[in-house]
Structure formats: C-alpha cells, structure tokens
Design a protein around this motif. Structure first.
Motif, PDB file in Angstrom:
ATOM      1  N   LEU A 191      -4.901  -6.245   2.420  1.00  0.00           N
ATOM      2  CA  LEU A 191      -5.648  -7.177   3.108  1.00  0.00           C
ATOM      3  C   LEU A 191      -4.661  -8.684   2.891  1.00  0.00           C
ATOM      4  CD1 LEU A 191      -9.388  -7.103   2.293  1.00  0.00           C
ATOM      5  CD2 LEU A 191      -8.334  -6.649   4.532  1.00  0.00           C
ATOM      6  N   VAL A 192      -3.712  -8.727   2.012  1.00  0.00           N
ATOM      7  CA  VAL A 192      -3.071  -9.978   1.765  1.00  0.00           C
ATOM      8  C   VAL A 192      -2.410 -10.535   3.068  1.00  0.00           C
ATOM      9  CG1 VAL A 192      -0.997 -10.889   0.638  1.00  0.00           C
ATOM     10  CG2 VAL A 192      -2.569  -9.385  -0.757  1.00  0.00           C
ATOM     11  N   ALA A 193      -1.717  -9.638   3.770  1.00  0.00           N
ATOM     12  CA  ALA A 193      -1.099 -10.036   4.998  1.00  0.00           C
ATOM     13  C   ALA A 193      -1.949 -10.570   6.043  1.00  0.00           C
ATOM     14  CB  ALA A 193       0.043  -9.120   5.434  1.00  0.00           C
ATOM     15  N   PRO A 194      -2.828  -9.440   6.404  1.00  0.00           N
ATOM     16  CA  PRO A 194      -3.870  -9.845   7.612  1.00  0.00           C
ATOM     17  C   PRO A 194      -4.705 -10.916   7.329  1.00  0.00           C
ATOM     18  CG  PRO A 194      -4.589  -7.477   6.427  1.00  0.00           C
ATOM     19  CD  PRO A 194      -3.211  -8.165   5.939  1.00  0.00           C
ATOM     20  N   VAL A 195      -5.124 -11.283   5.945  1.00  0.00           N
ATOM     21  CA  VAL A 195      -5.910 -12.573   5.702  1.00  0.00           C
ATOM     22  C   VAL A 195      -5.016 -13.656   5.791  1.00  0.00           C
ATOM     23  CG1 VAL A 195      -7.121 -13.469   3.925  1.00  0.00           C
ATOM     24  CG2 VAL A 195      -7.736 -11.141   4.364  1.00  0.00           C
ATOM     25  N   THR A 196      -4.003 -13.566   5.470  1.00  0.00           N
ATOM     26  CA  THR A 196      -2.965 -14.783   5.529  1.00  0.00           C
ATOM     27  C   THR A 196      -2.694 -14.965   6.937  1.00  0.00           C
ATOM     28  OG1 THR A 196      -1.781 -14.048   3.513  1.00  0.00           O
ATOM     29  CG2 THR A 196      -0.563 -15.613   4.839  1.00  0.00           C
ATOM     30  N   TRP A 197      -2.565 -14.093   7.781  1.00  0.00           N
ATOM     31  CA  TRP A 197      -2.326 -14.431   9.103  1.00  0.00           C
ATOM     32  C   TRP A 197      -3.564 -14.857   9.829  1.00  0.00           C
ATOM     33  CZ3 TRP A 197       1.429 -13.207  13.057  1.00  0.00           C
ATOM     34  CH2 TRP A 197       0.985 -13.387  14.263  1.00  0.00           C
TER      35      TRP A 197
END
Length: 302
Positions: free
Chosen positions: A100-106
């Motif tokens: 979830l790190v990348a999608p939440v950052t996006w």
C-alpha cells in the motif's frame, strides 16, 4: 527495521516523481459532461490499483504465501490449523502494508495536487452559490461547469465564479489528501504498537530474531547460488566433457545431433518421483543418458 523504512521511503519518492511526470505529460481534462468524472477517477484509481498489484507481485512473501503447502510430515491438528491461519493472516497484513505504500502515496499526492479532483467533480458544484445563475437549462449549466477546469473554454462573465469553484475544489481535495496521510500514519503507528504489545519477544530478543532471519536468508541465498552452480556444472561437464573455466582441458566431448535435440526446446519443471524433479532438459538428459560418444583431444592437431 531500517531497511524496510529506507525501502518504503524510496518507493514513496519514486511514486511522487512518477506522479508529477505522469501529470505533466499525460493529464489533460476533457472538460466535457460525463467525461470529466470518468477521466479524473481513472487517473486517481487506475495507477493506484496498478501500483498495488505491482507491490504484491514484487514482494517475495507473497509467493511464499501462495506457494506454501502443508508438510506431509506435519501432524494435522486443530491447533496447528489455527496457528497456520493466524500466521497467514499476519503475513498477508504485512504484505498488504508494504504493497500500500506506493498507491497511498499516489492518492495522497494527487489529492494534494488537486487537478484530478477538480476535473472529476467540477460539473456537480451548485453554481448559484457564487452569484452566477444564468438563465439556462440544467444541462447547459452542467456543460458550463464541466468547462471550468479549462480556463480558455469558460465564458468571460463566468470567470469569477470559475475561480471560486476551483479554489473550493482544491481546498476539498487537499484536505482529503492530508486526512488520508494522517489516517495512514496513525494506523501504521497503532499497528506497530499493537504488534509489539502482543509479541511474546522482548525488544532485544525481537532485534536478535530479526537479525537472525536476515542473516539466514543471506547465507541461504549464497548457498543456493553455489549449490545450483555446482550441480549444474556436473550436467554441463557430462554433456561437453569439461568444466567451464578449467585450465588444461585435454579433451572435449562432441554431442550428437540426437543429444542436441534432446536438450533443445521448451523446458518445464518435471516431477520424477514424490521427492525429486528435473529442472531442465539438460538435467533430464544427464540423469538418463550415459556420457558416451565422440571425444576430441585438444592437445592434438586437428
């Protein structure tokens, strides 16, 4: 651990950079009724979904969880099944957290930017709140609102209303972005606190265990590389008659046409018996055939 934090930070930074480039080169709101919402939500959700799937796919724990099977020697009991279920849930939560790190950052960066949200919901703003209520039909009003993200398409008399609407939508989008960041940070912190509270290990014991698992994996990878290389070397030597990298090679083996055909083609993992597999066509040939055939001495003139 520090490695996880650094990895997550790198992923977040790369996601932020990719989002900025993505927005600059590809995002262009259509400013048309019915298309704005689909276009804006697509740019918000689809990249986040792709990043989530990639996050799952790049995590080795995902494939450990998917390919893990119960050992034939493990006695099946209710307690074992319950423990297995708990462990699977824990690993799945850990994998999901990393993924979830990348999608939440996006999502957070795009909401703070505001352009996608403005494009998606501009046509649903009640325009009469801004002192601009032209004598037009509801469909015409929505058409005008849909053009607000594109300043060059807005009628001159609607410029002030357009600026106020854009400011409101950016405010809503940025607040949502910061709320998302706050919720994620609090959730992660509370998750670590709960995991530490219910852990049977003390703080130093947990650090030792983490260090042990890390070192074991490194040593296992090194042993895997060396073992597979030595094992493959035996099969290559049987086929060619010498070991690659050897000095003073006195003779080489000349494989026959049938042997070349036997090791060519598509290779699949082949189960030989309940305990062993053939890893390649060369492996299968080396286990079945004798290393007879023509040999050529290299210390003689051709």
């Amino acid at each position: 651990g520090k490695e996880v934090v650094i990895a997550n930070a790198i992923i977040a930074i790369l996601t932020i950079g990719g989002q900025q480039l993505f927005s600059f080169f590809t995002f262009s709101c259509p400013c048309h009724i019915g298309q704005n919402l689909v276009y804006g939500l697509a740019f918000l959700g689809v990249p986040a979904l792709i990043l989530l799937i990639v996050g799952y796919a790049l995590n080795n724990q995902t494939w450990r969880l998917v390919t893990g099977k119960r050992s034939h020697f493990e006695k099946v009991t209710t307690s074992n099944q319950l423990l297995k279920c708990k462990l699977s849930c824990f690993v799945l939560c850990s994998i999901t957290g990393r993924a979830l790190v990348a999608p939440v950052t996006w999502l957070a960066v795009t909401l703070i930017n505001g352009s996608y949200y403005v494009c998606a919901v501009s046509e649903y703003i009640p325009m009469y709140y801004y002192g601009a209520n032209p004598n037009v039909t509801a469909s015409e009003r929505r058409r005008i609102l849909a053009t607000f993200p594109c300043s060059q398409l807005v009628p001159p008399e609607m410029t002030r209303a357009r600026d106020e609407v854009i400011l409101l939508l950016r405010y809503q989008s940025q607040v949502a972005g910061w709320l998302l960041i706050a919720v994620v940070v609090i959730t992660v912190f509370l998750s670590y606190c709960l995991a530490s509270c219910f852990s049977p290990l003390s703080f130093l014991h947990f650090r030792y265990w983490s260090s042990y698992v890390h070192n074991e994996q490194e040593l296992f990878d090194e042993a895997t590389e060396q073992h597979s290389r030595l094992y493959a070397m035996q099969h290559v030597r049987k086929f060619f008659g010498f070991v690659p990298g050897s000095e003073n090679v006195k003779e080489i083996r000349i494989p026959s046409l049938r042997e070349w055909q036997a090791i060519s083609g598509l290779a699949f993992l082949k189960q030989v018996d309940e305990e062993h597999y053939d890893y390649s066509l060369l492996h299968d040939w080396a286990l079945k055939e004798r290393a007879n055939g023509k040999y050529l001495r290299t210390d003689e003139d051709p």
